[in-house]
Design an enzyme around this catalytic site. Structure first.
Site, PDB file in Angstrom:
ATOM      1  N   LYS A  98      -8.752   5.745 -19.045  1.00  0.00           N
ATOM      2  CA  LYS A  98      -9.103   6.185 -20.383  1.00  0.00           C
ATOM      3  C   LYS A  98      -7.888   6.080 -21.325  1.00  0.00           C
ATOM      4  CE  LYS A  98     -13.057   6.769 -18.469  1.00  0.00           C
ATOM      5  NZ  LYS A  98     -12.976   7.269 -17.149  1.00  0.00           N
ATOM      6  N   TYR A 134     -17.342  15.672 -15.409  1.00  0.00           N
ATOM      7  CA  TYR A 134     -17.778  14.281 -15.324  1.00  0.00           C
ATOM      8  C   TYR A 134     -18.782  14.124 -14.173  1.00  0.00           C
ATOM      9  CZ  TYR A 134     -17.649   9.322 -14.239  1.00  0.00           C
ATOM     10  OH  TYR A 134     -18.021   8.037 -13.957  1.00  0.00           O
ATOM     11  N   ARG A 136       0.854  -1.200   0.000  1.00  0.00           N
ATOM     12  CA  ARG A 136       0.000   0.000   0.000  1.00  0.00           C
ATOM     13  C   ARG A 136       0.884   1.242   0.000  1.00  0.00           C
ATOM     14  NH1 ARG A 136      -1.307   1.835   4.566  1.00  0.00           N
ATOM     15  NH2 ARG A 136      -1.930  -0.139   5.517  1.00  0.00           N
ATOM     16  N   ASP A 147      -8.080  18.336 -14.457  1.00  0.00           N
ATOM     17  CA  ASP A 147      -8.381  16.976 -14.894  1.00  0.00           C
ATOM     18  C   ASP A 147      -8.029  16.903 -16.384  1.00  0.00           C
ATOM     19  OD1 ASP A 147      -9.602  14.651 -15.845  1.00  0.00           O
ATOM     20  OD2 ASP A 147     -11.274  14.763 -14.436  1.00  0.00           O
TER      21      ASP A 147
HETATM   22  O1  P1T Z   1     -13.827   6.173 -13.808  1.00  0.00           O
HETATM   23  P1  P1T Z   1     -12.635   6.685 -13.073  1.00  0.00           P
HETATM   24  O2  P1T Z   1     -11.336   6.080 -13.472  1.00  0.00           O
HETATM   25  O3  P1T Z   1     -12.834   6.703 -11.591  1.00  0.00           O
HETATM   26  O4  P1T Z   1     -12.454   8.218 -13.523  1.00  0.00           O
HETATM   27  C1  P1T Z   1     -13.405   9.212 -13.240  1.00  0.00           C
HETATM   28  C2  P1T Z   1     -13.328  10.326 -14.255  1.00  0.00           C
HETATM   29  C3  P1T Z   1     -12.680  11.494 -13.927  1.00  0.00           C
HETATM   30  N1  P1T Z   1     -12.560  12.511 -14.813  1.00  0.00           N
HETATM   31  C4  P1T Z   1     -13.072  12.425 -16.050  1.00  0.00           C
HETATM   32  C5  P1T Z   1     -12.926  13.564 -16.983  1.00  0.00           C
HETATM   33  C6  P1T Z   1     -13.721  11.255 -16.449  1.00  0.00           C
HETATM   34  O5  P1T Z   1     -14.207  11.206 -17.698  1.00  0.00           O
HETATM   35  C7  P1T Z   1     -13.862  10.179 -15.540  1.00  0.00           C
HETATM   36  C8  P1T Z   1     -14.587   8.927 -15.901  1.00  0.00           C
HETATM   37  N2  P1T Z   1     -15.443   9.074 -16.969  1.00  0.00           N
HETATM   38  C9  P1T Z   1     -16.257   8.113 -17.509  1.00  0.00           C
HETATM   39  C10 P1T Z   1     -16.343   6.871 -17.036  1.00  0.00           C
HETATM   40  C11 P1T Z   1     -17.034   8.546 -18.694  1.00  0.00           C
HETATM   41  O6  P1T Z   1     -17.560   7.702 -19.440  1.00  0.00           O
HETATM   42  O7  P1T Z   1     -17.106   9.763 -18.911  1.00  0.00           O
END
Ligand code: P1T
Length: 380
Positions: A196, A99, A47, A171
């Site tokens: 992503k 998001y 961790r 972000d």
């Molecule tokens: O899903 P996660 O890895 O926890 O990430 C969250 C997140 C944060 N910031 C942005 C700009 C994002 O697009 C996302 C996650 N977005 C999707 C799952 C989506 O389909 O838009």
């Protein structure tokens, strides 16, 4: 080193002193033997730190032109770590279009801990001056925004946050470090849903943060270890592998998205098309300045402007898969109001343009002819 070289080699020196393997070993271990209490080779417990994760964290820092990288179990876990540096009574200013999961974390989790959030459009950077007060600690920017593809001028916002001694977090999920490097533009923290484009193959959920300031890195490392939302070594290996092709994938994502955006604009069954590469996009000039290309995401509304017309179009797509998420090699189509942004109240999301007829495309790297044919048959 230039970006394309850093994507492959950044932070990857002396990766395996034991056998000189070219890729870092997957250290699938929770713990590390100590020769005497407190005497070890830099790792005690996974961790707190793991060599495969460290290799990834160095790579992520390198591509963002930053000094310290931290990996988390998801993008939201990375955002959660940033917010845990705040205290009750602190205030945050964030982009009104973002998001849905970030919005939910802010309004449904951290609001209950006494942190106040102001959601504002930041297309005019000076507008944040109207909400800055003595309690403001953090400005949270998404650019391009999800899903409306608004562009925020990071340099202009950074001038304001530096004046007021506020933290600026960006972000960078949609653009990635290939297109835009927020730390170079004055941001303090750059965040990714590595799920992503960094992972790039729709097979890992992960998040990351990169910073330059040692004190900030120490605080975030403290939260990472204390709260414990860390990714496992297999997943770290996969994202590290993904980053090695980020530049070539992004190049093709951008090329294909450009062709898709233009084809949609010419289609009579399409209403609005949101893509920052259009000269008539309200913030095209900023996009041109702060990004090296316009990314792989395109949003559009149907001409009919109804939920039914969007659903009908989505159901007819064959090459584009109807699914949440984005940034993988395969093309995905999403319906923000019922999927990724369903947690935002209807009246709030409609103010930012997230209406029922909106479709969001994550344009993949398939052959462009097949993508255009698919969209055409679904729309016509
Ligand atoms: O899903 P996660 O890895 O926890 O990430 C969250 C997140 C944060 N910031 C942005 C700009 C994002 O697009 C996302 C996650 N977005 C999707 C799952 C989506 O389909 O838009």
């Amino acid at each position: 080193m230039k970006f394309n070289t850093r994507a492959i080699h950044g932070g990857q020196q002396n990766i395996d002193p034991a056998y000189n393997s070219v890729m870092p070993p997957i250290y699938q271990t929770t713990t590390y033997a100590q020769s005497a209490p407190g005497v070890h080779k830099g790792f005690e417990y996974s961790r707190s730190g793991n060599p495969t994760r460290e290799a990834l964290e160095k790579a992520i820092a390198s591509i963002e032109n930053g000094t310290y990288g931290l990996a988390f179990g998801s993008g939201l876990a990375a955002i959660d770590a940033v917010l845990k540096m705040l205290k009750p009574g602190d205030e945050v200013i964030c982009t009104s279009d973002l998001y849905g999961g970030s919005y939910r974390l802010f309004t449904k989790v951290f609001s209950d801990f006494g942190i106040k959030f102001h959601f504002i459009g930041m297309e005019n950077a000076e507008d944040i001056e109207n909400v800055v007060n003595a309690q403001t600690r953090l400005v949270w920017v998404e650019t391009p925004t999800n899903p409306m593809m608004n562009i925020i001028d990071i340099e202009a916002i950074a001038r304001i946050t530096q004046n007021h001694r506020l933290l600026l977090a960006v972000d960078n999920t949609f653009a990635t470090a290939y297109l835009q490097r927020p730390l170079d533009l004055g941001a303090d923290i750059v965040m990714h849903s590595a799920t992503k484009y960094l992972g790039g193959h729709s097979d890992v959920v992960m998040g990351s943060l990169v910073v330059n300031d040692k004190k900030l890195a120490d605080k975030l490392y403290f939260v990472q270890n204390a709260s414990g939302a860390v990714p496992g070594p297999q997943d770290c290996f996969l994202v590290l592998r993904g980053i090695k092709t980020l530049h070539v994938r992004m190049q093709r994502h951008c090329e294909n998205a450009k062709a898709v955006a233009h084809a949609l604009k010419a289609n009579l069954n399409v209403g609005q098309v949101y893509w920052p590469g259009f000269e008539d996009h309200p913030n095209h000039e900023i996009a041109k300045r702060q990004m090296s290309d316009y990314g792989g995401m395109v949003s559009f509304t149907t001409k009919a402007g109804t939920l039914e017309s969007a659903v009908k179009t989505l159901k007819k797509l064959k090459v584009f898969t109807l699914a949440e998420s984005l940034g993988g090699v395969e093309s995905l189509a999403g319906h923000p109001t019922s999927m990724t942004h369903a947690s935002i109240p209807k009246e709030d999301r409609e103010k930012t343009g997230v209406v029922d007829s909106l479709i969001r495309l994550s344009v993949g790297i398939e052959d462009i002819d097949d993508l255009l044919t698919d969209l055409e048959q679904a729309l016509n």
